[in-house]
Design a protein around this motif. Sequence first.
Motif, short mmCIF file in Angstrom:
data_model
loop_
_atom_site.label_atom_id
_atom_site.label_comp_id
_atom_site.label_asym_id
_atom_site.label_seq_id
_atom_site.Cartn_x
_atom_site.Cartn_y
_atom_site.Cartn_z
N ASP A 179 -60.57 17.34 -47.89
CA ASP A 179 -59.62 16.31 -47.47
C ASP A 179 -59.66 15.24 -48.53
N MET A 217 -64.78 19.92 -38.07
CA MET A 217 -63.43 20.24 -38.56
C MET A 217 -63.43 21.04 -39.85
N SER A 271 -56.94 27.00 -34.29
CA SER A 271 -57.88 26.19 -35.06
C SER A 271 -58.71 25.31 -34.13
N SER A 324 -63.21 24.59 -39.43
CA SER A 324 -62.06 25.01 -38.62
C SER A 324 -62.38 26.06 -37.57
N ILE A 325 -61.73 27.20 -37.63
CA ILE A 325 -61.87 28.21 -36.58
C ILE A 325 -63.32 28.71 -36.45
N VAL A 366 -55.57 22.97 -45.29
CA VAL A 366 -57.03 23.10 -45.44
C VAL A 366 -57.70 23.71 -44.20
N LEU A 367 -57.05 23.56 -43.04
CA LEU A 367 -57.65 24.13 -41.83
C LEU A 367 -57.56 25.65 -41.80
N ARG A 368 -56.70 26.20 -42.64
CA ARG A 368 -56.53 27.66 -42.70
C ARG A 368 -56.38 28.26 -41.32
N LEU A 408 -65.01 26.48 -34.08
CA LEU A 408 -64.56 26.72 -32.71
C LEU A 408 -65.28 27.92 -32.12
N CYS A 437 -56.40 16.20 -37.06
CA CYS A 437 -57.27 16.33 -38.23
C CYS A 437 -56.90 15.28 -39.28
N PHE A 479 -62.99 23.70 -48.00
CA PHE A 479 -62.27 22.62 -47.31
C PHE A 479 -62.30 21.34 -48.13
N LEU A 531 -59.53 12.51 -40.60
CA LEU A 531 -60.07 12.60 -41.96
C LEU A 531 -59.33 11.73 -42.98
#
Lengths: 330, 282
Positions: B87, B167, A221, B170-171, A245-247, B174, A228, B85, A232
């Motif tokens: 939060d 964020m 990730s 995520s991936i 949530v970051l999966r 990146l 994270c 996503f 957040l």
Amino acid sequence: MQYLDFEKPIADLERKIEELSNLTIADDDVLSPEIKRLKKRVEELRTSIFSNLTRWQKVQLARHPDRPYTLDYIYSITENFMELHGDRYHSDDKAIVGGLATIDGRSVMIMGHQKGRDTQSRQHRRFGMANPEGYRKAYRLMKLAEKFDIPVITLLDTPGAYPGLEAEERGQAEAIAKNLKMMATLKVPIVTVVIGEGASGGAIGIGMGNEVYMMENTWYSVISPESCSSILWKTWDYKEQAAAVLRLTAEDLEGLNIIDGIIKEPLGGAHRDPDSSAAAVKRQLLTSLKRLKKMKPETLVEKRIEKYSKMGEWEKRATAKSGKSKTNAK
Amino acid sequence: MAWFKRKDKNIQTEQRKEMPEGVWIKVPTTGETVHRRELEDNLWVDPLSDYHFRIGSDKYFSFLFDKGKFKEIGQDIVPTDPLKFEDRKKYSDRLDQYQKKTGHSDAVRVGVGKMNDLDVVIACMDFDFMGGSMGSVVGERLGMAIDHARKQKKPLIIISQTGGARMQESILSLMQMAKTSAKLAQLEEEGVPYISYMTNPTTGGVTASFAMLGDFNIAEPGSLIGFAGPRVIRQTIGRDLPEGFQTAEYLLDHGFLDLIVPRTQMKDELSKLLKLVLHKFA
């Protein structure tokens, strides 16, 4: 063997089996069937727990202290390993290791992040967090591989690039950036496997493979769940939600078309049977290398650039919205 | 040495006002006040202390491009919420909120036009949009900018201001590091010049990809530039950071920048550099 919090029911049962086993002599008519029953129960329990892991539990497994690390894989997968050291500018980083070896007789350049097992070696390896010298060593080794037409294998297992004062002073960002640009055009195959943690720039800094695989219980990730959460939610307490949530699991990344496949682990995680884990990684590497060997150097580069150029998800608006009219020419 | 003492910046994807409101504006480093008109006339640089207020793509484009004229590309590429996503807030709601607040659809814009009569492609990040964070749209628009520069053989300038990768994607965020770097590798092969101009702040995955890959790495005075943020480093090493650590001046001193160029000289200095590279003085 260390147990994780969610493995406690398994640990309890296994302890009981051990106690009973210590009581019996050879074939005890009363205890043996009981032990057998409990062993079956443990397997059932393990299957049920491990088929329903949350993302956070997978993160925990990826960090399991008994998990095989880069050098473990290198020693079990390859023959003739010769570790090569140093970035030729400053020092030899211990958090990234690499060198030449053979896999089934064929030369490869293999490298990866390296963690330590005890307090001393963990510090020695900086917990798998590389300094710029680690990335520059990797750069050097990859360019050597290119020179001698040797395929590159990279194993990712890092909580991130080291966020230290000296790392900044010596250009952590520059070192990673240079690697990304170099890997894009490297004229030999690169195969990447996430064997543990794949955190952020520190991971992709050696991870731009033509093919990228993740082991079943690993994560990859842009940020760790803890960091994270702290950014957040402004507290460290939401790491489990952040992981969700970051999966960040292998399944997630396969679903997002970021990786090329998942390497199965033994029930309970790679550390439960390191030999079969290594064998599974080796099988994948051999398959990938065989496939990539057929490609010309230009094709390898072209495909690699194409692969990463396609990544990302966005919408294309039908009518292009023009910018501020007063400053826009058309 | 730093020209002034930096206060700690908390690099997060939080909304930050680009420009203070009102007619009299306080300079954070000196505590003095300066008239808004005076700042506007000086590209938002305090004439007395040389403090550079943060400005966004609108203002950079308005003074870099001749007569403020340019053609924008990549505006049809807009963000989605691919990971759903959430939060404390949904990412899709955050996107809406920032789009309304800034008038921009994401954190980078790409303009094509002339700078002192030279054809150039300029990409400029907007810190006001989610801390200038890089997600799929930033990566794709930069990819378009780089491709345009490569195909049209026009010099490329990327102005960075960012807390790093986003964020909420995520991936995917990146991977934009890999994507932009791969595109720059292609640009390199065509021999097209690329100037990376870093402003306050430039950190994280952006520094560790396209921002550090310029043929020329240039920064605005006093900018915070680094990989890890100062707060994280302080936590790691358990002591205070030296004065001026991670400033543009620090990076210049350690060999990672070619030049520090004040905003007021940016247009002329960058044009001069490009003319030298492109043999335009002959």
